[in-house]
Design an enzyme around this catalytic site. Structure first.
Site, PDB file in Angstrom:
ATOM      1  N   GLY A   1       2.351  -1.360  41.994  1.00  0.00           N
ATOM      2  CA  GLY A   1       3.526  -2.335  42.836  1.00  0.00           C
ATOM      3  C   GLY A   1       4.634  -2.380  41.643  1.00  0.00           C
ATOM      4  O   GLY A   1       3.967  -2.098  40.578  1.00  0.00           O
TER       5      GLY A   1
ATOM      6  N   HIS B   1       0.085 -10.438  42.941  1.00  0.00           N
ATOM      7  CA  HIS B   1       0.846 -10.191  40.985  1.00  0.00           C
ATOM      8  C   HIS B   1       2.040 -10.240  41.046  1.00  0.00           C
ATOM      9  O   HIS B   1       2.545 -10.767  40.001  1.00  0.00           O
ATOM     10  CB  HIS B   1       0.031  -8.479  41.149  1.00  0.00           C
ATOM     11  CG  HIS B   1      -0.930  -8.170  39.703  1.00  0.00           C
ATOM     12  ND1 HIS B   1      -0.684  -8.153  38.713  1.00  0.00           N
ATOM     13  CD2 HIS B   1       1.336  -7.545  39.241  1.00  0.00           C
ATOM     14  CE1 HIS B   1      -0.049  -7.183  37.344  1.00  0.00           C
ATOM     15  NE2 HIS B   1       0.706  -7.498  37.816  1.00  0.00           N
ATOM     16  N   GLU B   2       2.654  -9.076  42.083  1.00  0.00           N
ATOM     17  CA  GLU B   2       4.234  -9.213  42.599  1.00  0.00           C
ATOM     18  C   GLU B   2       4.724 -10.681  42.092  1.00  0.00           C
ATOM     19  O   GLU B   2       6.107 -11.001  42.244  1.00  0.00           O
ATOM     20  CB  GLU B   2       4.330  -8.270  43.379  1.00  0.00           C
ATOM     21  CG  GLU B   2       3.748  -6.738  43.275  1.00  0.00           C
ATOM     22  CD  GLU B   2       3.665  -5.568  42.204  1.00  0.00           C
ATOM     23  OE1 GLU B   2       4.845  -6.008  41.079  1.00  0.00           O
ATOM     24  OE2 GLU B   2       3.046  -5.564  41.321  1.00  0.00           O
TER      25      GLU B   2
ATOM     26  N   HIS C   1       5.222 -12.548  39.344  1.00  0.00           N
ATOM     27  CA  HIS C   1       6.020 -11.418  38.591  1.00  0.00           C
ATOM     28  C   HIS C   1       7.358 -12.561  38.933  1.00  0.00           C
ATOM     29  O   HIS C   1       8.687 -12.914  37.900  1.00  0.00           O
ATOM     30  CB  HIS C   1       6.636  -9.850  38.754  1.00  0.00           C
ATOM     31  CG  HIS C   1       5.264  -8.754  38.042  1.00  0.00           C
ATOM     32  ND1 HIS C   1       5.594  -9.184  36.606  1.00  0.00           N
ATOM     33  CD2 HIS C   1       4.208  -8.479  38.602  1.00  0.00           C
ATOM     34  CE1 HIS C   1       4.431  -8.707  35.669  1.00  0.00           C
ATOM     35  NE2 HIS C   1       3.844  -7.608  36.773  1.00  0.00           N
TER      36      HIS C   1
ATOM     37  N   GLN D   1      10.102  -5.918  35.899  1.00  0.00           N
ATOM     38  CA  GLN D   1      10.120  -5.187  35.275  1.00  0.00           C
ATOM     39  C   GLN D   1      10.475  -3.599  35.466  1.00  0.00           C
ATOM     40  O   GLN D   1      10.445  -3.373  34.065  1.00  0.00           O
ATOM     41  CB  GLN D   1       8.626  -4.593  36.405  1.00  0.00           C
ATOM     42  CG  GLN D   1       7.602  -5.681  36.016  1.00  0.00           C
ATOM     43  CD  GLN D   1       6.325  -4.868  36.765  1.00  0.00           C
ATOM     44  OE1 GLN D   1       5.547  -5.161  37.925  1.00  0.00           O
ATOM     45  NE2 GLN D   1       5.291  -4.500  35.613  1.00  0.00           N
TER      46      GLN D   1
ATOM     47  N   CYS E   1      -1.235  -4.422  34.721  1.00  0.00           N
ATOM     48  CA  CYS E   1       0.219  -4.193  34.381  1.00  0.00           C
ATOM     49  C   CYS E   1       0.478  -3.776  34.285  1.00  0.00           C
ATOM     50  O   CYS E   1       0.587  -3.339  33.012  1.00  0.00           O
ATOM     51  CB  CYS E   1       0.248  -5.952  34.522  1.00  0.00           C
ATOM     52  SG  CYS E   1       2.602  -6.029  34.497  1.00  0.00           S
TER      53      CYS E   1
END
Length: 169
Positions: free
Chosen positions: A45, A134-135, A138, A50, A92
């Protein structure tokens, strides 16, 4: 084009990203570049922050290229349902070489737009549920380390500061 992955400490990772408003060829190119960057970094991902782009956009492929139909584009994703619990080791791409046990929902439903701006809903379990959370974190300016104990987080930050001082971060 492969973008360099932004590492922990960069402010873009800790602020909420702006909504995606234009669904055009530029976005499609960015999405393809994000998949390429994610695969090059050996991830499943990747969120736009990022790679230094503060947009509510993420890509996921939990099969890591094995199933082309498993590639997901999440523009402006929202978590609409969570259930159950699972605890797994999580890492990550923006915090390389570090992994910690994180408890997240076992089953997650998201609502998001695809690369053409069409809304859809998708439910994932286990690794896909973890990737959705998780994404999405972010895109909200949160990193997985916000889900671990303060002690473990402080130890990790201390190690990272040493790496920064040594020029290895």
């Amino acid at each position: 084009m492969i973008y360099p992955i932004v590492k922990f400490g960069n402010p873009v990772l800790e602020k909420p990203a702006a909504p995606v408003t234009e669904f055009n060829e530029e976005l499609k190119k960015l999405v393809e570049d994000m998949f390429e960057s994610m695969y090059a970094a050996k991830g499943v991902g990747l969120a736009a922050p990022q790679i230094g782009i503060s947009k509510r956009l993420a890509v996921i492929d939990i099969t890591f290229k094995e199933d082309p139909t498993a590639r997901l584009v999440l523009a402006n994703p929202e978590i609409i349902h969570k259930e159950g619990k699972q605890t797994q080791s999580e890492g990550c791409l923006s915090i390389p070489e570090f992994r910690e046990s994180v408890t997240r929902a076992h089953k997650v439903t998201i609502r998001a737009q695809d690369v053409d701006g069409k809304w859809y809903e998708k439910t994932g379990e286990e690794l896909l549920a973890r990737a959705f959370l998780h994404e999405t974190d972010h895109l909200n300016g949160k990193l997985y380390i916000s889900h671990i104990s303060a002690l473990k987080r402080d130890l990790m930050k201390r190690k990272i500061r040493k790496l920064v001082k040594a020029g290895a971060w």
